[in-house]
Design an enzyme around this catalytic site. Structure first.
Site, PDB file in Angstrom:
ATOM      1  N   ASP A  15    -109.578  39.140  16.385  1.00 49.32           N
ATOM      2  CA  ASP A  15    -110.502  40.785  17.387  1.00 49.32           C
ATOM      3  C   ASP A  15    -109.537  41.984  15.575  1.00 49.32           C
ATOM      4  O   ASP A  15    -108.701  41.549  15.693  1.00 49.32           O
ATOM      5  CB  ASP A  15    -110.366  40.442  18.032  1.00 49.32           C
ATOM      6  CG  ASP A  15    -110.564  41.778  18.978  1.00 49.32           C
ATOM      7  OD1 ASP A  15    -111.480  42.076  18.830  1.00 49.32           O
ATOM      8  OD2 ASP A  15    -109.413  42.349  19.879  1.00 49.32           O
ATOM      9  N   GLY A  16    -110.711  43.248  16.531  1.00 51.46           N
ATOM     10  CA  GLY A  16    -109.355  43.432  15.325  1.00 51.46           C
ATOM     11  C   GLY A  16    -110.657  44.671  14.466  1.00 51.46           C
ATOM     12  O   GLY A  16    -110.677  45.621  13.708  1.00 51.46           O
ATOM     13  N   ARG A  28    -118.656  49.858  11.044  1.00 51.34           N
ATOM     14  CA  ARG A  28    -117.773  48.247  11.930  1.00 51.34           C
ATOM     15  C   ARG A  28    -118.276  47.057  10.549  1.00 51.34           C
ATOM     16  O   ARG A  28    -117.511  47.172  10.543  1.00 51.34           O
ATOM     17  CB  ARG A  28    -118.735  48.807  12.773  1.00 51.34           C
ATOM     18  CG  ARG A  28    -117.832  49.927  14.368  1.00 51.34           C
ATOM     19  CD  ARG A  28    -117.924  48.989  15.428  1.00 51.34           C
ATOM     20  NE  ARG A  28    -118.165  48.044  15.973  1.00 51.34           N
ATOM     21  CZ  ARG A  28    -117.083  47.648  16.850  1.00 51.34           C
ATOM     22  NH1 ARG A  28    -116.203  48.576  16.942  1.00 51.34           N
ATOM     23  NH2 ARG A  28    -117.035  46.417  17.053  1.00 51.34           N
ATOM     24  N   HIS A  32    -116.746  43.782   9.535  1.00 54.42           N
ATOM     25  CA  HIS A  32    -116.900  42.493   9.607  1.00 54.42           C
ATOM     26  C   HIS A  32    -116.600  41.987   8.009  1.00 54.42           C
ATOM     27  O   HIS A  32    -116.344  40.852   7.910  1.00 54.42           O
ATOM     28  CB  HIS A  32    -118.373  42.406  10.648  1.00 54.42           C
ATOM     29  CG  HIS A  32    -118.295  43.492  11.919  1.00 54.42           C
ATOM     30  ND1 HIS A  32    -116.944  42.549  12.480  1.00 54.42           N
ATOM     31  CD2 HIS A  32    -119.254  44.012  12.576  1.00 54.42           C
ATOM     32  CE1 HIS A  32    -117.446  43.050  13.677  1.00 54.42           C
ATOM     33  NE2 HIS A  32    -118.432  44.068  13.933  1.00 54.42           N
ATOM     34  N   GLU A  62    -120.620  37.476  25.442  1.00 50.30           N
ATOM     35  CA  GLU A  62    -120.592  39.026  25.309  1.00 50.30           C
ATOM     36  C   GLU A  62    -120.920  39.791  25.107  1.00 50.30           C
ATOM     37  O   GLU A  62    -121.583  40.954  24.999  1.00 50.30           O
ATOM     38  CB  GLU A  62    -119.461  39.187  26.083  1.00 50.30           C
ATOM     39  CG  GLU A  62    -119.370  38.788  27.731  1.00 50.30           C
ATOM     40  CD  GLU A  62    -118.943  37.819  28.038  1.00 50.30           C
ATOM     41  OE1 GLU A  62    -117.842  37.151  26.639  1.00 50.30           O
ATOM     42  OE2 GLU A  62    -119.442  36.651  28.768  1.00 50.30           O
ATOM     43  N   TRP A  64    -123.725  39.801  23.153  1.00 50.16           N
ATOM     44  CA  TRP A  64    -124.795  40.362  22.486  1.00 50.16           C
ATOM     45  C   TRP A  64    -125.147  41.727  23.112  1.00 50.16           C
ATOM     46  O   TRP A  64    -126.296  41.757  23.188  1.00 50.16           O
ATOM     47  CB  TRP A  64    -126.030  39.294  23.287  1.00 50.16           C
ATOM     48  CG  TRP A  64    -125.745  37.445  22.907  1.00 50.16           C
ATOM     49  CD1 TRP A  64    -125.220  36.540  22.702  1.00 50.16           C
ATOM     50  CD2 TRP A  64    -126.569  37.703  21.637  1.00 50.16           C
ATOM     51  NE1 TRP A  64    -125.663  35.824  21.982  1.00 50.16           N
ATOM     52  CE2 TRP A  64    -125.660  35.971  21.256  1.00 50.16           C
ATOM     53  CE3 TRP A  64    -127.323  38.274  20.291  1.00 50.16           C
ATOM     54  CZ2 TRP A  64    -127.141  35.470  20.296  1.00 50.16           C
ATOM     55  CZ3 TRP A  64    -127.583  37.780  19.603  1.00 50.16           C
ATOM     56  CH2 TRP A  64    -127.122  36.419  18.524  1.00 50.16           C
ATOM     57  N   LEU A 126    -110.401  19.072   6.781  1.00 44.07           N
ATOM     58  CA  LEU A 126    -110.608  20.073   8.154  1.00 44.07           C
ATOM     59  C   LEU A 126    -111.413  19.757   8.856  1.00 44.07           C
ATOM     60  O   LEU A 126    -112.206  20.745   8.410  1.00 44.07           O
ATOM     61  CB  LEU A 126    -109.329  21.465   7.638  1.00 44.07           C
ATOM     62  CG  LEU A 126    -109.891  22.670   8.899  1.00 44.07           C
ATOM     63  CD1 LEU A 126    -108.427  22.901   8.957  1.00 44.07           C
ATOM     64  CD2 LEU A 126    -110.265  24.543   7.161  1.00 44.07           C
ATOM     65  N   ILE A 190    -108.204  36.468  26.857  1.00 44.97           N
ATOM     66  CA  ILE A 190    -108.942  35.387  26.468  1.00 44.97           C
ATOM     67  C   ILE A 190    -110.058  35.413  26.278  1.00 44.97           C
ATOM     68  O   ILE A 190    -110.657  34.830  25.298  1.00 44.97           O
ATOM     69  CB  ILE A 190    -108.645  34.198  27.670  1.00 44.97           C
ATOM     70  CG1 ILE A 190    -107.136  33.781  27.987  1.00 44.97           C
ATOM     71  CG2 ILE A 190    -109.101  32.814  26.995  1.00 44.97           C
ATOM     72  CD1 ILE A 190    -106.358  33.801  27.024  1.00 44.97           C
TER      73      ILE A 190
HETATM   74  C1  IPE Z   1    -113.401  38.563  21.360  1.00 40.09           C
HETATM   75  O1  IPE Z   1    -112.869  39.977  20.959  1.00 40.09           O
HETATM   76  C2  IPE Z   1    -114.742  37.982  21.125  1.00 40.09           C
HETATM   77  C3  IPE Z   1    -114.702  37.727  19.364  1.00 40.09           C
HETATM   78  C4  IPE Z   1    -113.751  37.913  18.669  1.00 40.09           C
HETATM   79  C5  IPE Z   1    -115.209  36.643  18.739  1.00 40.09           C
HETATM   80  P1  IPE Z   1    -114.036  40.980  22.323  1.00 40.09           P
HETATM   81  O2  IPE Z   1    -113.471  41.967  20.842  1.00 40.09           O
HETATM   82  O3  IPE Z   1    -115.696  41.043  22.284  1.00 40.09           O
HETATM   83  O4  IPE Z   1    -113.874  41.243  23.591  1.00 40.09           O
HETATM   84  P2  IPE Z   1    -113.124  42.047  24.098  1.00 40.09           P
HETATM   85  O5  IPE Z   1    -113.931  43.299  23.862  1.00 40.09           O
HETATM   86  O6  IPE Z   1    -112.056  43.550  23.888  1.00 40.09           O
HETATM   87  O7  IPE Z   1    -112.594  41.264  25.471  1.00 40.09           O
HETATM   88  C1  IPE Z   2    -113.909  41.315  16.373  1.00 32.54           C
HETATM   89  O1  IPE Z   2    -113.932  41.980  16.240  1.00 32.54           O
HETATM   90  C2  IPE Z   2    -115.012  40.418  16.033  1.00 32.54           C
HETATM   91  C3  IPE Z   2    -115.989  39.991  16.475  1.00 32.54           C
HETATM   92  C4  IPE Z   2    -116.064  40.227  18.318  1.00 32.54           C
HETATM   93  C5  IPE Z   2    -117.313  40.092  15.963  1.00 32.54           C
HETATM   94  P1  IPE Z   2    -114.354  43.338  16.290  1.00 32.54           P
HETATM   95  O2  IPE Z   2    -116.128  44.175  16.867  1.00 32.54           O
HETATM   96  O3  IPE Z   2    -114.337  43.165  18.293  1.00 32.54           O
HETATM   97  O4  IPE Z   2    -113.503  44.706  16.890  1.00 32.54           O
HETATM   98  P2  IPE Z   2    -112.629  45.738  17.354  1.00 32.54           P
HETATM   99  O5  IPE Z   2    -111.956  44.820  18.871  1.00 32.54           O
HETATM  100  O6  IPE Z   2    -113.663  46.660  18.174  1.00 32.54           O
HETATM  101  O7  IPE Z   2    -112.068  46.472  16.960  1.00 32.54           O
HETATM  102 MG    MG Z   3    -113.254  43.504  19.341  1.00 36.39          MG
END
Ligand code: IPE
Ligand code: IPE
Ligand code: MG
Length: 240
Positions: A15-16, A28, A32, A62, A64, A126, A190
């Site tokens: 995430d992030g 964004r 990615h 989610e 989606w 792996l 989670i």
């Molecule tokens: C969880 O991250 C899903 C993935 C990293 C693929 P999100 O960014 O979607 O989660 P929330 O919305 O902050 O809970």
């Molecule tokens: C995780 O990063 C990747 C996916 C959920 C696809 P985010 O896209 O959720 O990045 P933030 O949380 O908005 O920084």
């Molecule tokens: Mg995120």
């Protein structure tokens, strides 16, 4: 303290990416793309550290609901990554498997997934699982549906349903539960990842955004795991 706990299966919420891009005033999607580079490094570092199973959350059920443009950019990145990486993963002995509901994926993406899974299906250095279109609730429900079908068709007696049997119907049915869960990006939740499977997993959260997560960061997570005592409900004396 007992001997160091074994580390066979690591599960990561990557995430992030979006915030990484925003900090740099980039779209964004740039986050990615950079996230894919981090993923490549972490896959290699995990294999080198002797991790057997690595499960990466790449796209949740989610997700989606995100803006259409971001979804389509992500789907294109999945296709490109598979095209670019499948062969080199294969050469490194990685077995690739996608976990999740594929019905909303394009035919092109499904085809790339099947090709990559087929190409790598005999590897065993792996086991790399990519959770995409995955939700923990969906996983539990699809397992329930499998069990119901088995009972309805007399392949299974209702009285034989137990935790071990049920667990085998989850999409991770043939691998052990994660030993260590890592979430980057600062959130401590989670987010519908492996709900059943994480019951006794050690949790590790860090603020580092996924594109900045590297081998040193992974080592920090492993070090945190190494000094934990997993008790699974027992008392310390029983473990030692
Ligand atoms: C969880 O991250 C899903 C993935 C990293 C693929 P999100 O960014 O979607 O989660 P929330 O919305 O902050 O809970
Ligand atoms: C995780 O990063 C990747 C996916 C959920 C696809 P985010 O896209 O959720 O990045 P933030 O949380 O908005 O920084
Ligand atoms: Mg995120």
């Amino acid at each position: 303290m007992s001997s160091k706990p074994a580390l066979a299966h690591v599960a990561i919420i990557m995430d992030g990416n979006g915030r990484w891009a925003k900090q740099r005033k980039l779209p964004r999607t740039a986050g990615h793309k950079q996230g894919i580079k981090a993923t490549r490094e972490i896959v290699e570092a995990s294999a080198e550290a002797g991790v057997k199973y690595l499960t990466l959350f790449a796209f949740s059920s989610e997700n989606w609901k995100r803006p259409k443009a971001e979804i389509s950019a992500l789907m294109n990145l999945f296709i490109q990554s598979l095209q670019n990486e499948a062969q080199s993963l294969h050469e490194k002995g990685v077995r690739l498997k996608f976990l999740g509901h594929r019905n909303a994926f394009s035919d092109g993406l499904c085809q790339q997934i099947e090709l990559a899974e087929e190409l790598t299906c005999r590897n065993d250095k792996l086991f790399l699982n990519i959770a995409a279109g995955y939700g923990g609730r969906w996983d539990i429900l699809q397992a329930v549906n499998h069990v119901i079908q088995d009972v309805l068709h007399d392949r299974l007696a209702a009285s034989d349903i137990n935790e071990d049997l049920f667990e085998k119907r989850l999409v991770t049915g043939d691998i052990p539960a994660p030993d260590l869960f890592i979430r980057t990006g600062g959130e401590q939740r989670i987010s519908n990842f492996l709900l059943w499977q994480l019951a006794y997993t050690e949790l590790y959260f860090c603020d580092t955004l996924w594109p900045d997560f590297d081998t040193d960061e992974l080592k920090k997570a492993f070090e945190s795991y190494r000094v934990r005592q997993r008790r699974f409900g027992l008392i310390q004396e029983q473990i030692a």
